[in-house]
Design a protein around this motif. Structure first.
Motif, PDB file in Angstrom:
ATOM      1  N   TYR A  15      15.544   4.545 -16.413  1.00  0.00           N
ATOM      2  CA  TYR A  15      14.159   4.338 -15.992  1.00  0.00           C
ATOM      3  C   TYR A  15      13.416   3.446 -16.989  1.00  0.00           C
ATOM      4  N   ALA A  16      13.670   3.666 -18.287  1.00  0.00           N
ATOM      5  CA  ALA A  16      13.041   2.822 -19.307  1.00  0.00           C
ATOM      6  C   ALA A  16      13.479   1.371 -19.161  1.00  0.00           C
ATOM      7  N   ALA A  17      14.750   1.151 -18.818  1.00  0.00           N
ATOM      8  CA  ALA A  17      15.239  -0.217 -18.616  1.00  0.00           C
ATOM      9  C   ALA A  17      14.537  -0.871 -17.428  1.00  0.00           C
ATOM     10  N   VAL A  18      14.283  -0.089 -16.364  1.00  0.00           N
ATOM     11  CA  VAL A  18      13.552  -0.623 -15.203  1.00  0.00           C
ATOM     12  C   VAL A  18      12.122  -0.999 -15.609  1.00  0.00           C
ATOM     13  N   LEU A  19      11.479  -0.139 -16.430  1.00  0.00           N
ATOM     14  CA  LEU A  19      10.138  -0.462 -16.915  1.00  0.00           C
ATOM     15  C   LEU A  19      10.145  -1.760 -17.715  1.00  0.00           C
ATOM     16  N   ALA A  20      11.142  -1.915 -18.577  1.00  0.00           N
ATOM     17  CA  ALA A  20      11.233  -3.132 -19.394  1.00  0.00           C
ATOM     18  C   ALA A  20      11.405  -4.360 -18.524  1.00  0.00           C
ATOM     19  N   LEU A  21      12.247  -4.278 -17.496  1.00  0.00           N
ATOM     20  CA  LEU A  21      12.447  -5.400 -16.588  1.00  0.00           C
ATOM     21  C   LEU A  21      11.157  -5.747 -15.842  1.00  0.00           C
ATOM     22  N   GLY A  22      10.332  -4.727 -15.590  1.00  0.00           N
ATOM     23  CA  GLY A  22       9.072  -4.966 -14.894  1.00  0.00           C
ATOM     24  C   GLY A  22       7.950  -5.424 -15.801  1.00  0.00           C
ATOM     25  N   GLY A  23       8.226  -5.553 -17.093  1.00  0.00           N
ATOM     26  CA  GLY A  23       7.201  -6.013 -18.028  1.00  0.00           C
ATOM     27  C   GLY A  23       6.172  -4.966 -18.369  1.00  0.00           C
ATOM     28  N   TYR A  24       6.587  -3.705 -18.447  1.00  0.00           N
ATOM     29  CA  TYR A  24       5.652  -2.623 -18.761  1.00  0.00           C
ATOM     30  C   TYR A  24       5.060  -2.834 -20.151  1.00  0.00           C
ATOM     31  N   ARG A  25       3.748  -2.635 -20.281  1.00  0.00           N
ATOM     32  CA  ARG A  25       3.035  -2.852 -21.538  1.00  0.00           C
ATOM     33  C   ARG A  25       2.814  -1.520 -22.242  1.00  0.00           C
ATOM     34  N   SER A  26       3.472  -1.326 -23.375  1.00  0.00           N
ATOM     35  CA  SER A  26       3.277  -0.118 -24.168  1.00  0.00           C
ATOM     36  C   SER A  26       1.937  -0.186 -24.880  1.00  0.00           C
ATOM     37  N   SER A  27       1.450   0.977 -25.327  1.00  0.00           N
ATOM     38  CA  SER A  27       0.155   1.023 -26.001  1.00  0.00           C
ATOM     39  C   SER A  27       0.155   2.152 -27.016  1.00  0.00           C
ATOM     40  N   THR A  28      -0.883   2.200 -27.810  1.00  0.00           N
ATOM     41  CA  THR A  28      -1.042   3.264 -28.801  1.00  0.00           C
ATOM     42  C   THR A  28      -2.127   4.241 -28.390  1.00  0.00           C
ATOM     43  N   GLY A  29      -2.332   4.375 -27.111  1.00  0.00           N
ATOM     44  CA  GLY A  29      -3.250   5.380 -26.600  1.00  0.00           C
ATOM     45  C   GLY A  29      -4.396   4.842 -25.784  1.00  0.00           C
ATOM     46  N   GLY A  30      -4.728   3.572 -25.903  1.00  0.00           N
ATOM     47  CA  GLY A  30      -5.813   3.002 -25.126  1.00  0.00           C
ATOM     48  C   GLY A  30      -5.372   2.657 -23.712  1.00  0.00           C
ATOM     49  N   ALA A  31      -6.342   2.499 -22.822  1.00  0.00           N
ATOM     50  CA  ALA A  31      -6.027   2.120 -21.439  1.00  0.00           C
ATOM     51  C   ALA A  31      -5.500   0.692 -21.402  1.00  0.00           C
ATOM     52  N   VAL A  32      -4.429   0.498 -20.681  1.00  0.00           N
ATOM     53  CA  VAL A  32      -3.801  -0.816 -20.561  1.00  0.00           C
ATOM     54  C   VAL A  32      -3.648  -1.151 -19.085  1.00  0.00           C
ATOM     55  N   ASP A  33      -4.096  -2.336 -18.697  1.00  0.00           N
ATOM     56  CA  ASP A  33      -3.892  -2.797 -17.326  1.00  0.00           C
ATOM     57  C   ASP A  33      -2.466  -3.312 -17.201  1.00  0.00           C
ATOM     58  N   GLN A  34      -1.707  -2.672 -16.334  1.00  0.00           N
ATOM     59  CA  GLN A  34      -0.315  -3.058 -16.147  1.00  0.00           C
ATOM     60  C   GLN A  34      -0.223  -4.166 -15.103  1.00  0.00           C
ATOM     61  N   PRO A  35       0.670  -5.126 -15.309  1.00  0.00           N
ATOM     62  CA  PRO A  35       0.866  -6.172 -14.293  1.00  0.00           C
ATOM     63  C   PRO A  35       1.470  -5.579 -13.022  1.00  0.00           C
ATOM     64  N   ASP A  36       1.332  -6.310 -11.947  1.00  0.00           N
ATOM     65  CA  ASP A  36       1.878  -5.831 -10.670  1.00  0.00           C
ATOM     66  C   ASP A  36       3.374  -5.559 -10.768  1.00  0.00           C
ATOM     67  N   SER A  37       4.076  -6.364 -11.546  1.00  0.00           N
ATOM     68  CA  SER A  37       5.519  -6.163 -11.683  1.00  0.00           C
ATOM     69  C   SER A  37       5.822  -4.823 -12.341  1.00  0.00           C
ATOM     70  N   ALA A  38       4.982  -4.415 -13.294  1.00  0.00           N
ATOM     71  CA  ALA A  38       5.197  -3.119 -13.946  1.00  0.00           C
ATOM     72  C   ALA A  38       4.904  -1.973 -12.986  1.00  0.00           C
ATOM     73  N   LEU A  39       3.849  -2.106 -12.196  1.00  0.00           N
ATOM     74  CA  LEU A  39       3.536  -1.068 -11.210  1.00  0.00           C
ATOM     75  C   LEU A  39       4.661  -0.933 -10.191  1.00  0.00           C
ATOM     76  N   ALA A  40       5.225  -2.073  -9.786  1.00  0.00           N
ATOM     77  CA  ALA A  40       6.365  -2.028  -8.869  1.00  0.00           C
ATOM     78  C   ALA A  40       7.558  -1.350  -9.524  1.00  0.00           C
ATOM     79  N   ALA A  41       7.788  -1.643 -10.807  1.00  0.00           N
ATOM     80  CA  ALA A  41       8.907  -1.033 -11.518  1.00  0.00           C
ATOM     81  C   ALA A  41       8.719   0.478 -11.632  1.00  0.00           C
ATOM     82  N   ILE A  42       7.494   0.902 -11.934  1.00  0.00           N
ATOM     83  CA  ILE A  42       7.198   2.342 -12.013  1.00  0.00           C
ATOM     84  C   ILE A  42       7.532   3.029 -10.694  1.00  0.00           C
ATOM     85  N   THR A  43       7.105   2.421  -9.601  1.00  0.00           N
ATOM     86  CA  THR A  43       7.298   3.021  -8.280  1.00  0.00           C
ATOM     87  C   THR A  43       8.758   2.994  -7.850  1.00  0.00           C
ATOM     88  N   LEU A  44       9.408   1.845  -7.986  1.00  0.00           N
ATOM     89  CA  LEU A  44      10.791   1.713  -7.533  1.00  0.00           C
ATOM     90  C   LEU A  44      11.736   2.537  -8.398  1.00  0.00           C
TER      91      LEU A  44
END
Length: 455
Positions: free
Chosen positions: A384-413
């Motif tokens: 699952y982490a590899a799928v997030l990475a492929l989708g360009g998921y943006r890690s953070s240190t606790g603040g709200a982060v707007d995820q790109p559409d590709s990351a949202l798709a990766a989360i869902t798929l």
């Protein structure tokens, strides 16, 4: 091992005490898979791929360590028996290391990643030395088939309740306090829960019969050689491991889907309850279906139900939230059956092997099965982490982060289509599983007058 009296029932306190050990195993078996990956990516700011490795590596270490822990406990000589001392020693170490796991101080990101990796390795090591002796105890507590069934009923019931309560409570504690403090408090609360299970199991089994045991058969290579000679068990194991990867991926994705796609607001708790809740209610229904159409047919049906539910969940970005919850309820319905049937088919494969070989090797089968399940559940969050990475998921240190559409798709798929494909893929191996009731029948078994092995 000397046989214990077949007719002597165990005290209720021993049954309850042993069953309460599942509070520890259920908590540790659930919370890291549910909470650790989001902690790494969304609180410590660790990249998804690196976070996946941190979650996977200690669990993979457990696969190697389990046979070693078993042999060490087999050779333990203690007035309390060979298993109970390990419950306390390893159990306390597990509780302490679990509290440390989510308590990383503010440091450089690399040092925080190292903190979690070392702490999780310590957790995995302690868990191996708790879990393996704990699972081995029923065969030594009583020689009665019926008494073992009663003992396992207590354990399974407490395990199911623990998974539900711990998995639903942990996100609530984290969300209520927020940030790293939420994770720290959650880690301490879950560590206390583990400690309750550990002390209860150790104290509750003090009146249990004590027996000496003979060292287990061979090492990991010997166990794999035995498995290689049992094609039906091997096919069942591969099916189960692939599905464990699917379950691990879905569990890891709960928090991401809830926070980024469903909008938070307690959605993680609801999703988790939908996922595991049906297992508390529908196990008898799946058992009844298996009686009518056979265990293999029931396993196929449960896998298809799970896959259909997961595919419906793929609409999470567009569908109403209620539809997503209903889809996950369907997933949970299939998941219940995917737990019932393989555990009922495992003893069948071992019984056939015992008849062919002339010796019972259920311990070997169980050891390999447990190692395979551990590996699958560890691979799930990593995939699952590899799928997030492929989708360009943006890690953070606790603040709200707007995820790109590709990351949202990766989360869902990663939460839906990936597990569905894995569940359906696993059926390629199950299709070749050939054991039936006729194969398992043993007309010479005095405890089985109808010639049918039940599980």
């Amino acid at each position: 091992m000397p046989a214990s009296p077949a007719s002597a029932p165990l005290p209720t306190g021993v049954r309850l005490g042993y069953g309460l050990g599942s509070v520890a195993t259920g908590t540790f078996g659930t919370i890291p898979g549910l909470m650790l990956l989001p902690y790494l990516t969304d609180s410590l700011g660790i990249a998804a791929l690196a976070a996946g490795f941190i979650v996977f590596a200690p669990k993979a270490w457990d696969v190697v360590l389990n046979p070693i822990a078993g042999r060490i406990s087999d050779r333990t000589v203690d007035p309390r028996g060979p298993r109970r001392p390990w419950l306390r020693r390893a159990g306390i170490a597990l509780a302490v290391s679990f509290a440390v796991l989510f308590a990383a101080p503010s440091m450089a990101t690399g040092l925080e990643a190292l903190w979690v990796l070392v702490a999780f390795l310590a957790c995995a090591t302690a868990y191996a030395f708790f879990q393996v002796p704990y699972v081995a105890m029923p065969a030594e507590l009583t020689g009665s088939y019926d008494e073992r069934t009663r003992l396992m009923t207590w354990r399974v019931a407490i395990l199911a309740l623990t998974i539900m309560l711990a998995g639903a409570t942990a996100p609530m504690i984290r969300d209520t306090l927020g940030g790293r403090d939420g994770y720290r408090v959650m880690g301490v609360v879950m560590a206390v829960l583990i400690l309750v299970g550990v002390i209860s199991a150790y104290a509750g089994t003090r009146r249990a019969p004590i027996h000496t045991v003979q060292p287990g058969a061979g090492g990991l290579r010997d166990q794999l050689r035995i498995v290689a000679a049992a094609p039906d068990f091997r096919r069942l194991l591969v099916t189960f491991v692939i599905q464990a990867v699917a379950f691990g991926a879905m569990l890891a994705g709960v928090d991401y889907l809830a926070a980024n796609v469903l909008g938070g607001g307690g959605a993680a708790t609801v999703l988790f309850v939908c996922f595991v809740g049906p297992a508390l209610l529908l196990t008898p229904a799946w058992t009844a279906l298996g009686t009518r159409i056979g265990k293999k047919g029931g396993y196929v049906a449960a896998s298809v139900v799970l896959a259909v539910g997961a595919l419906i969940a793929a609409t999470a970005q567009a569908a109403p939230v209620a539809v997503v919850y209903a889809a996950v309820l369907l997933v949970g319905t299939g998941y219940a059956g995917c737990q019932v049937f393989p555990m009922a088919m495992l003893p069948d494969a071992a019984a056939v092997d015992a008849r062919r070989s002339g010796s019972s090797r259920i311990g070997v089968y169980t050891g390999v099965w447990t190692a395979g399940e551990t590996l699958g559940l560890a691979l799930g969050p990593g995939v699952y982490a590899a799928v997030l990475a492929l989708g360009g998921y943006r890690s953070s240190t606790g603040g709200a982060v707007d995820q790109p559409d590709s990351a949202l798709a990766a989360i869902t798929l990663g939460f839906s289509v990936l597990p569905a494909c894995l569940a359906l893929l696993s059926l390629l191996w199950l299709r070749r599983y050939s054991l039936t009731a006729t194969d398992v029948d043993d007309p010479d078994d005095p405890d089985d007058p109808d010639g049918t092995v039940t599980a």
